[in-house]
Design an enzyme around this catalytic site. Structure first.
Site, PDB file in Angstrom:
ATOM      1  N   GLU A   1     -32.464 -23.582  19.024  1.00 16.44           N
ATOM      2  CA  GLU A   1     -31.896 -22.296  19.433  1.00 16.44           C
ATOM      3  C   GLU A   1     -31.165 -22.392  20.768  1.00 16.44           C
ATOM      4  O   GLU A   1     -31.782 -22.359  21.819  1.00 16.44           O
ATOM      5  CB  GLU A   1     -33.007 -21.231  19.541  1.00 16.44           C
ATOM      6  CG  GLU A   1     -32.455 -19.878  19.958  1.00 16.44           C
ATOM      7  CD  GLU A   1     -33.518 -18.795  20.112  1.00 16.44           C
ATOM      8  OE1 GLU A   1     -34.720 -19.117  20.077  1.00 16.44           O
ATOM      9  OE2 GLU A   1     -33.140 -17.633  20.282  1.00 16.44           O
TER      10      GLU A   1
ATOM     11  N   LYS B   1     -30.675 -21.523  15.284  1.00 18.68           N
ATOM     12  CA  LYS B   1     -30.817 -20.103  15.628  1.00 18.68           C
ATOM     13  C   LYS B   1     -29.843 -19.820  16.762  1.00 18.68           C
ATOM     14  O   LYS B   1     -29.860 -20.507  17.786  1.00 18.68           O
ATOM     15  CB  LYS B   1     -32.256 -19.808  16.064  1.00 18.68           C
ATOM     16  CG  LYS B   1     -32.452 -18.364  16.502  1.00 18.68           C
ATOM     17  CD  LYS B   1     -33.923 -17.977  16.445  1.00 18.68           C
ATOM     18  CE  LYS B   1     -34.142 -16.587  16.996  1.00 18.68           C
ATOM     19  NZ  LYS B   1     -35.487 -16.091  16.713  1.00 18.68           N
TER      20      LYS B   1
ATOM     21  N   GLY C   1     -31.055 -10.673  20.541  1.00 17.03           N
ATOM     22  CA  GLY C   1     -30.561 -10.876  21.898  1.00 17.03           C
ATOM     23  C   GLY C   1     -30.380  -9.650  22.763  1.00 17.03           C
ATOM     24  O   GLY C   1     -29.653  -9.725  23.748  1.00 17.03           O
ATOM     25  N   GLY C   2     -30.976  -8.528  22.395  1.00 16.20           N
ATOM     26  CA  GLY C   2     -30.808  -7.336  23.225  1.00 16.20           C
ATOM     27  C   GLY C   2     -29.803  -6.348  22.643  1.00 16.20           C
ATOM     28  O   GLY C   2     -29.517  -5.309  23.241  1.00 16.20           O
TER      29      GLY C   2
ATOM     30  N   ARG D   1     -36.710  -8.425  18.955  1.00 18.45           N
ATOM     31  CA  ARG D   1     -36.588  -7.030  19.399  1.00 18.45           C
ATOM     32  C   ARG D   1     -36.041  -6.101  18.320  1.00 18.45           C
ATOM     33  O   ARG D   1     -36.547  -4.997  18.128  1.00 18.45           O
ATOM     34  CB  ARG D   1     -35.713  -6.974  20.652  1.00 18.45           C
ATOM     35  CG  ARG D   1     -36.453  -7.427  21.885  1.00 18.45           C
ATOM     36  CD  ARG D   1     -35.523  -7.706  23.032  1.00 18.45           C
ATOM     37  NE  ARG D   1     -34.861  -9.008  22.901  1.00 18.45           N
ATOM     38  CZ  ARG D   1     -34.038  -9.513  23.815  1.00 18.45           C
ATOM     39  NH1 ARG D   1     -33.741  -8.810  24.896  1.00 18.45           N
ATOM     40  NH2 ARG D   1     -33.507 -10.699  23.647  1.00 18.45           N
TER      41      ARG D   1
END
Ligand code: 13P
Length: 614
Positions: free
Chosen positions: A460, A502, A545-546, A575
């Site tokens: 990743e 990833k 990633g937000g 998330r």
């Protein structure tokens, strides 16, 4: 200097690039498109035409560049000062049609039998390469010659499609000291080098190779000839099997159209990889298991739940919601996801943190066993976080020390894949070449250790969303990082068919004024992946990633719409899958069912985004 007499046919390979030329096709009354290439050996003035010598001239070039005294039987062809000299050499034409990433070839004339002239000076080796077409009487003449010249050894590259049971072919196979083939041998032989589409195998050693971006430059036939001659040359020079395979692979990796490398260049190239191959070849038998797990992880319609927040990350999450950060709460929180109805329908795997991997489900089984019973594969985060490079604000990922031992334990616990995250922030001076290079080297070392432990590595590299960069900058940086990563993985002989990438989606940074639309993200992400990810890879999964919960789903949908792709493509969010459930739970198990519902909804929405809707 050892001498090698090559038997094979020299070809003239005419490369015809058909891209963008579709308009020149004529369409017949049945709607079939035709293109008249004028195959008469003289008229082939076609778009972007390149023509090079192929077939036996490649064996000649490779063996000469290895410092051997090579010649082609029955021809005056030589390789001198980096040039193939073919005056008075009989050649046959091959037309290589290049369209997009694919090549195919046409041999417009009948194959001619390869000529054999008994040499005046006895060579150390006779090499029948895969361009040769051997008549029965030639086979007999060669065997007669070998009977007389006792010190001459035979190497035989038996090409695909040749009948291994024909008497004269079997006679040559029996006589050969070294056999090379690009199809399985019907009879197992110890002196056999197998060249498959993805690897080269000899004496229990296995090296992975790929044509990648050279797809339109080299045909498989040419690549196999290069590999065959390289392995043979190296063995004649006394190299051991691992080294011979690595030299061959490096020769393909470096080669351009009609140009291979000198031995000294190749030796420099492989120096660092040698012990890795020795290490991974000892584990060769587990490769099938690894490839099968990797495939399962990116099975169509399913994603991977990342539930592997380290101590620090989960602490921040809980703190923001005033949830006590103790082991029981962390366990109960993860338990919500694992016990969600239909999890196995939409998730192929779950990534765990060490603590969770040791905790138990309500039924008393470890979470890993509980998930396994549900048909969900457990993975484990094995990196140990980010630290700064000396005198720099850039970071690298630590955790290689003792990694092999930890992986062994995780495998015994039932984990079948692992994750390692490298993070790159975008500023006016980063990501730097140094940070990219170093992190990719580390990722490759981690991947080697994983595969040696029969664990599928998820590599990743994340370009961090939080930044004010443009989507164009993201295209550039992500492309650079992926190029470097796959270079390092290949150098270290990582089996890409048992490895998953990833990665971030390609979009403008979170603080950039002009945010990317889902269509832009879909297009840019598909473009970057197509240009920088080798086809052999098992799969590509995205982190969120937000991005907001819906943004991650909408963007995934648009990536899907730009498919199909050569690898499995899916989500591996933390998330964007968890956040609504965390808000619903609030640290109170009375809310667990509502939280499960919220998680299930995100799972289904993202699984649906894996189906094209345009
Ligand atoms: P996010 O989806 O929250 O970015 O997390 C994915 C992940 O596993 C990062 O390593």
């Amino acid at each position: 200097m050892q001498s090698v007499l090559i038997l094979g046919n020299v070809t003239k390979d005419v490369y015809l690039r058909l891209d963008n030329r579709i308009n020149n096709f004529e369409t017949d009354q049945n709607g079939v498109k035709w293109l008249d290439l004028g195959f008469n050996g003289s008229v082939h003035n076609y778009y972007n035409r390149v023509s090079i010598y192929g077939g036996a001239s490649i064996s000649l070039e490779v063996l000469s560049r290895f410092g051997l005294n090579a010649s082609i039987s029955g021809t005056p062809a030589t390789f001198l000062d980096g040039q193939f000299i073919a005056k008075d050499v009989h050649t046959t034409y091959r037309y290589i049609l290049c369209q997009n990433e694919n090549t195919s070839h046409i041999n417009p004339s009948e194959a001619t039998y390869t000529t054999w002239e008994a040499p005046i000076n006895n060579p150390d080796w006779i090499y029948i390469d895969s361009s040769a077409v051997i008549a029965p009487k030639t086979a007999t003449a060669i065997c007669d010659y070998l009977n007389l010249s006792q010190n001459t050894k035979l190497a035989f590259f038996i090409g695909k499609g040749i009948n291994q049971n024909a008497n004269h072919i079997r006679e040559l196979l029996d006589r050969a000291s070294i056999i090379i083939s690009d199809a399985p041998l019907e009879q197992k032989r110890d002196n056999h080098i197998l060249i498959s589409g993805s690897h080269i195998e000899y004496m229990g050693r296995r090296v992975f190779w790929t044509l990648d971006n050279k797809r339109d430059l080299l045909t498989r036939f040419t690549a196999h000839l290069t590999i065959g001659a390289s392995v043979l040359g190296a063995l004649i020079l006394g190299k051991d099997p691992s080294e011979a395979l690595l030299l061959a692979r490096a020769n393909i990796q470096n080669s351009k159209l009609s140009s291979t490398s000198n031995l000294s260049t190749l030796e420099r190239d492989i120096a660092d990889d040698y012990y890795r191959v020795e290490k991974s070849s000892k584990q060769g038998n587990n490769m099938l298991e690894i490839e099968a797990v990797a495939k399962q992880l990116v099975a169509p319609g399913k994603g991977i739940l990342a539930a592997d927040e380290s101590g620090g990350s989960i602490h921040k999450k809980f703190e923001s919601m005033n949830i006590p950060d103790d082991e029981q709460h962390r366990r109960d929180y993860r338990n919500i996801f694992f016990t969600t109805p239909d999890l196995e329908k939409y998730a192929s795997g779950v990534i765990l943190f060490d603590e969770t991997a040791r905790q138990v489900a309500d039924d008393g089984k470890t979470f890993i066993d509980y998930l396994k019973d549900r048909g969900v594969i457990s993975g484990i985060k094995v990196d140990q976080g980010l630290v700064n490079f000396e005198n720099s604000d850039e970071k690298y990922t630590q955790g290689l020390d003792g990694l092999s031992d930890r992986l062994k334990e995780y495998y015994e616990m039932g984990a079948r894949f692992a994750k390692w995250r490298a993070a790159f922030e975008v500023t006016d001076h980063s990501p730097s070449e140094m940070a990219i290079q170093k992190n990719c080297e580390i990722l490759a070392n981690y991947a080697v250790d994983c595969q040696a432990a029969s664990i599928v590595p998820i590599v990743e590299p994340e370009l961090v969303y939080d930044g004010d960069y443009t989507i164009e900058q993201n295209i550039e940086y992500t492309g650079k990082i992926l190029d470097c990563l796959f270079d390092e993985l290949k150098k270290k002989n990582v089996n890409l068919a048992g490895c998953i990438l990833k990665v971030n989606m390609v979009l403008a940074g979170k603080r950039q004024e002009k945010q990317s639309t889902p269509e832009e993200v879909g297009r840019a992400t598909a473009q970057v992946l197509r240009e920088h990810v080798p086809r052999e890879l098992a799969g590509v999964v995205f982190l969120s990633g937000g991005q907001s919960v819906t943004q991650a789903t909408d963007n995934l949908q648009e990536v899907t719409n730009c498919g199909p792709f050569p690898w499995g493509v899916t989500f591996s969010y933390a998330r964007a899958l968890q956040d609504p459930a965390l808000k619903a739970w609030q640290g109170n198990n009375d809310n667990a069912d509502i939280a499960r519902g919220a998680f299930r909804e995100r799972l289904i929405a993202n699984a649906n985004a894996l189906k094209a809707n345009k």
